[in-house]
Design a protein around this motif. Sequence first.
Motif, PDB file in Angstrom:
ATOM      1  N   LYS A 261       0.862  -1.151  -0.031  1.00 20.64           N
ATOM      2  CA  LYS A 261      -0.057   0.072  -0.083  1.00 20.64           C
ATOM      3  C   LYS A 261       0.920   1.240  -0.099  1.00 20.64           C
ATOM      4  O   LYS A 261       0.523   2.352  -0.783  1.00 20.64           O
ATOM      5  N   THR A 265       1.262   4.249  -3.003  1.00 22.71           N
ATOM      6  CA  THR A 265       1.181   5.749  -2.859  1.00 22.71           C
ATOM      7  C   THR A 265       2.442   6.233  -3.375  1.00 22.71           C
ATOM      8  O   THR A 265       2.267   7.446  -4.222  1.00 22.71           O
ATOM      9  N   SER A 270      -4.030   5.097  -6.654  1.00 21.48           N
ATOM     10  CA  SER A 270      -4.802   5.591  -6.173  1.00 21.48           C
ATOM     11  C   SER A 270      -4.845   4.715  -4.802  1.00 21.48           C
ATOM     12  O   SER A 270      -5.149   4.937  -3.564  1.00 21.48           O
ATOM     13  N   ASP A 271      -4.605   3.322  -4.889  1.00 19.97           N
ATOM     14  CA  ASP A 271      -4.616   2.317  -3.751  1.00 19.97           C
ATOM     15  C   ASP A 271      -3.823   1.169  -4.224  1.00 19.97           C
ATOM     16  O   ASP A 271      -3.495   1.070  -5.329  1.00 19.97           O
ATOM     17  N   GLN A 272      -3.788   0.213  -3.292  1.00 15.27           N
ATOM     18  CA  GLN A 272      -2.930  -1.063  -3.631  1.00 15.27           C
ATOM     19  C   GLN A 272      -3.683  -1.794  -4.598  1.00 15.27           C
ATOM     20  O   GLN A 272      -3.134  -2.451  -5.718  1.00 15.27           O
ATOM     21  N   HIS A 274      -5.415  -0.661  -7.044  1.00 10.85           N
ATOM     22  CA  HIS A 274      -5.071  -0.163  -8.470  1.00 10.85           C
ATOM     23  C   HIS A 274      -3.814  -0.354  -9.006  1.00 10.85           C
ATOM     24  O   HIS A 274      -3.523  -0.818 -10.011  1.00 10.85           O
TER      25      HIS A 274
END
Length: 313
Positions: A261, A265, A270-272, A274
């Motif tokens: 995660k 970033t 946008s997040d893990q 993604h």
Amino acid sequence: MGQLIAPDEVPRWIPGELTLDSAASGWEQVTVKGYRYGALDVAIPSMRDYMLVSYKGEESIMSRRAGGPWQSERVGRGVCSLLTRGESSQWRWDRPIDVGHIYLSQTELCRVAEDVFERRVSEVGMEDWVRAEDPILPGLMSAFEDELTSGGLGGNLYRAALVNQLCIHLLRRYAKAGVREVPLAGRMAEWQRRRLVQYVEDNLERNFKLDELAGEASVSVSGLIRKFRVEFGCSPHAYVLRQRLERARRLLARQFAEPLKCIATDCGFSDQSHLVRHFKRAFQQTPAEYRSSVTGRPLDMSGQIIRIDASGR
């Protein structure tokens, strides 16, 4: 045409007190100077750049000639003079004046002209103006001076936008471009490519806007899209995604890499999930599988490396 005079050499012909100077700021697109002059009668040699003059104080009589009769006009605050490049002339004024100078290179004006006309530009011609009554030009010149003295967030982008606006205004009102019929091939200049590559690398963790990238390369958004595909073989969006995935691979290959995660970033996802979705699509394995294959270390259920202490536990 003979030797052309650079902005820093102009005081040899027009002596005065320097009040503002962009030389130490590393500006590439334009040169900004400020001077306080006494009453003078000077011969100005052929200059390398186009020269724009804004007047700060009380009115004076400004006169110019270039191999013919004198032309005289009253100038003062809110009025500008324009001097073309590559042409010598004689100027005189009847009282002390405070002025701002902006020097704009032929290369920069031609670059914008090519982007506007989407054709090769052989040259840009501009006549001398002793008195230009213009509601836009004084404000533009003042904006350059304010940026030099005060600066602020997004300085490079803001300055590139000012340069584009200045060039387009000059092309609309004062200059005439000699356009060739052969369309542009669409390649970027080497400095544009280097600047874009570095800008993307330095800002991968955040979202990009096309106008940011266009400003960094000093082109319009449409010009950026056209030239970017020719130069990099893909759209700006695809290039940024590719660079994010390459950074993710480098971070995952570290022996003690941070959690997925955090990597997501750091790489601008946008997040893990993604990151996982795009990584698997690009490399046919998940980030966790890739990390295990390059480090040779087992993973737990969350995709983190299982740490083994000295006793083997």
